[in-house]
Design a protein around this motif. Structure first.
Motif, PDB file in Angstrom:
ATOM      1  N   PHE A  41      37.533  66.945  44.611  1.00 20.51           N
ATOM      2  CA  PHE A  41      36.591  65.879  44.930  1.00 20.51           C
ATOM      3  C   PHE A  41      36.228  65.940  46.398  1.00 20.51           C
ATOM      4  CE2 PHE A  41      40.897  64.234  45.307  1.00 20.51           C
ATOM      5  CZ  PHE A  41      40.900  63.573  46.522  1.00 20.51           C
ATOM      6  N   GLU A  42      35.047  65.443  46.685  1.00 23.00           N
ATOM      7  CA  GLU A  42      34.623  65.341  48.071  1.00 23.00           C
ATOM      8  C   GLU A  42      35.388  64.196  48.698  1.00 23.00           C
ATOM      9  OE1 GLU A  42      30.593  64.580  50.691  1.00 23.00           O
ATOM     10  OE2 GLU A  42      30.408  65.025  48.552  1.00 23.00           O
ATOM     11  N   ARG A  43      35.963  64.442  49.833  1.00 24.98           N
ATOM     12  CA  ARG A  43      36.734  63.394  50.490  1.00 24.98           C
ATOM     13  C   ARG A  43      35.919  62.805  51.620  1.00 24.98           C
ATOM     14  NH1 ARG A  43      38.648  63.231  55.158  1.00 24.98           N
ATOM     15  NH2 ARG A  43      38.554  65.017  56.489  1.00 24.98           N
ATOM     16  N   PRO A  44      36.222  61.652  52.066  1.00 31.84           N
ATOM     17  CA  PRO A  44      37.315  60.797  51.616  1.00 31.84           C
ATOM     18  C   PRO A  44      36.939  60.036  50.345  1.00 31.84           C
ATOM     19  CG  PRO A  44      36.249  59.792  53.505  1.00 31.84           C
ATOM     20  CD  PRO A  44      35.582  61.120  53.286  1.00 31.84           C
ATOM     21  N   LEU A  45      37.871  59.996  49.425  1.00 32.75           N
ATOM     22  CA  LEU A  45      37.660  59.331  48.153  1.00 32.75           C
ATOM     23  C   LEU A  45      37.292  57.862  48.341  1.00 32.75           C
ATOM     24  CD1 LEU A  45      37.828  59.634  45.062  1.00 32.75           C
ATOM     25  CD2 LEU A  45      40.232  59.042  45.224  1.00 32.75           C
ATOM     26  N   PHE A  46      37.881  57.220  49.339  1.00 33.56           N
ATOM     27  CA  PHE A  46      37.634  55.796  49.547  1.00 33.56           C
ATOM     28  C   PHE A  46      36.211  55.495  50.012  1.00 33.56           C
ATOM     29  CE2 PHE A  46      42.353  55.907  50.578  1.00 33.56           C
ATOM     30  CZ  PHE A  46      42.703  55.666  49.264  1.00 33.56           C
ATOM     31  N   ASP A  47      35.473  56.516  50.418  1.00 30.59           N
ATOM     32  CA  ASP A  47      34.056  56.315  50.749  1.00 30.59           C
ATOM     33  C   ASP A  47      33.189  56.225  49.498  1.00 30.59           C
ATOM     34  OD1 ASP A  47      34.386  56.168  53.467  1.00 30.59           O
ATOM     35  OD2 ASP A  47      33.573  58.153  53.889  1.00 30.59           O
ATOM     36  N   PHE A  48      33.770  56.526  48.364  1.00 32.17           N
ATOM     37  CA  PHE A  48      33.057  56.497  47.092  1.00 32.17           C
ATOM     38  C   PHE A  48      33.710  55.423  46.209  1.00 32.17           C
ATOM     39  CE2 PHE A  48      32.809  60.750  48.878  1.00 32.17           C
ATOM     40  CZ  PHE A  48      31.444  60.956  48.914  1.00 32.17           C
ATOM     41  N   SER A  49      33.367  54.184  46.486  1.00 31.34           N
ATOM     42  CA  SER A  49      34.006  53.035  45.823  1.00 31.34           C
ATOM     43  C   SER A  49      33.989  53.138  44.310  1.00 31.34           C
ATOM     44  CB  SER A  49      33.311  51.734  46.214  1.00 31.34           C
ATOM     45  OG  SER A  49      33.369  51.537  47.584  1.00 31.34           O
ATOM     46  N   GLU A  50      32.851  53.559  43.763  1.00 32.45           N
ATOM     47  CA  GLU A  50      32.752  53.607  42.305  1.00 32.45           C
ATOM     48  C   GLU A  50      33.679  54.664  41.714  1.00 32.45           C
ATOM     49  OE1 GLU A  50      29.996  56.450  44.099  1.00 32.45           O
ATOM     50  OE2 GLU A  50      30.172  54.305  44.420  1.00 32.45           O
ATOM     51  N   ASN A  90      39.743  45.021  41.196  1.00 25.97           N
ATOM     52  CA  ASN A  90      38.581  44.766  42.061  1.00 25.97           C
ATOM     53  C   ASN A  90      38.987  44.494  43.501  1.00 25.97           C
ATOM     54  OD1 ASN A  90      36.493  45.089  40.155  1.00 25.97           O
ATOM     55  ND2 ASN A  90      36.961  43.074  39.314  1.00 25.97           N
ATOM     56  N   SER A  91      39.971  43.639  43.712  1.00 25.72           N
ATOM     57  CA  SER A  91      40.388  43.336  45.082  1.00 25.72           C
ATOM     58  C   SER A  91      41.070  44.536  45.727  1.00 25.72           C
ATOM     59  CB  SER A  91      41.306  42.113  45.119  1.00 25.72           C
ATOM     60  OG  SER A  91      42.499  42.359  44.407  1.00 25.72           O
ATOM     61  N   THR A  92      41.718  45.362  44.917  1.00 26.04           N
ATOM     62  CA  THR A  92      42.381  46.560  45.443  1.00 26.04           C
ATOM     63  C   THR A  92      41.399  47.493  46.122  1.00 26.04           C
ATOM     64  OG1 THR A  92      44.170  46.499  43.845  1.00 26.04           O
ATOM     65  CG2 THR A  92      43.653  48.643  44.792  1.00 26.04           C
ATOM     66  N   VAL A  93      40.275  47.728  45.473  1.00 25.86           N
ATOM     67  CA  VAL A  93      39.277  48.633  46.038  1.00 25.86           C
ATOM     68  C   VAL A  93      38.856  48.128  47.422  1.00 25.86           C
ATOM     69  CG1 VAL A  93      36.941  49.538  45.760  1.00 25.86           C
ATOM     70  CG2 VAL A  93      38.487  49.484  43.810  1.00 25.86           C
ATOM     71  N   GLU A  94      38.579  46.865  47.541  1.00 23.18           N
ATOM     72  CA  GLU A  94      38.164  46.288  48.824  1.00 23.18           C
ATOM     73  C   GLU A  94      39.270  46.389  49.874  1.00 23.18           C
ATOM     74  OE1 GLU A  94      36.724  42.287  48.251  1.00 23.18           O
ATOM     75  OE2 GLU A  94      35.584  42.911  46.488  1.00 23.18           O
TER      76      GLU A  94
END
Length: 184
Positions: A41-50, A90-94
């Protein structure tokens, strides 16, 4: 979402080290054994919320296991390991995106490792590479897990196609293929 305490973190890291070699960094194969299939995967993963959200929801749909988000690799830093339960996706992602945005004010860093409690899958990303790796244990549930994620991850076969180019993408693909193509 909870934070893992230091003594609990030590135990989890010990278990994780049975599957992950913390002395190796990407593009090397950081995973131990041959019971994994690899996706990228293209990183950073957290930049891709979905994508991050789908990873969490697929984990709970298929494996129904809590998962962990571990910053700073094997270091036992305070607040560096978060527990994700299925009740607070949901709150985890944020929260995780907020942690990641400034690495908790510089208190934590790379590598970032995501995994579920049974180590059915482990995701690893390093500051050294633009691509991260998710290792999924070969099992009857692997295809079901990846079917919900395959459009967001890069397969070994896609890397094979990418390597034939002449740009930076093809060099990266070749580096990862050397480490992961024969291991899966």
């Amino acid at each position: 979402m909870q934070k893992l305490r230091r003594n609990e973190m030590s135990e989890v890291i010990c278990q994780l080290s049975r599957h992950l070699d913390f002395k190796i960094d990407l593009p090397g194969n950081v995973f131990k054994g041959y019971d994994f299939d690899f996706f990228f995967f293209e990183r950073p993963l957290f930049d891709f919320s979905e994508v991050f959200f789908k990873l969490i929801t697929e984990n709970f749909r298929v494996f129904d296991k809590k998962m962990y988000v571990k910053f700073s690799g094997e270091e036992l830093l305070e607040d560096s390991c978060l527990i994700v339960n299925k009740n607070d996706v949901n709150s985890t992602v944020e929260i995780v995106e907020k942690y990641f945005s400034d690495f908790m004010g510089g208190k934590v860093g790379y590598p970032i490792i995501l995994f579920n409690a049974a180590f059915d899958w482990i995701s690893f990303e390093s500051s050294r590479e633009e691509i991260g790796v998710i290792a999924v244990k070969k099992s009857t549930k692997k295809n079901e897990f990846m079917s919900g994620l395959e459009s967001d991850f890069i397969s070994i076969y896609s890397l094979l196609k990418m390597r034939s180019g002449s740009g930076a993408e093809s060099l990266t693909a070749r580096s990862f293929l050397r480490s992961y193509a024969l291991a899966s």
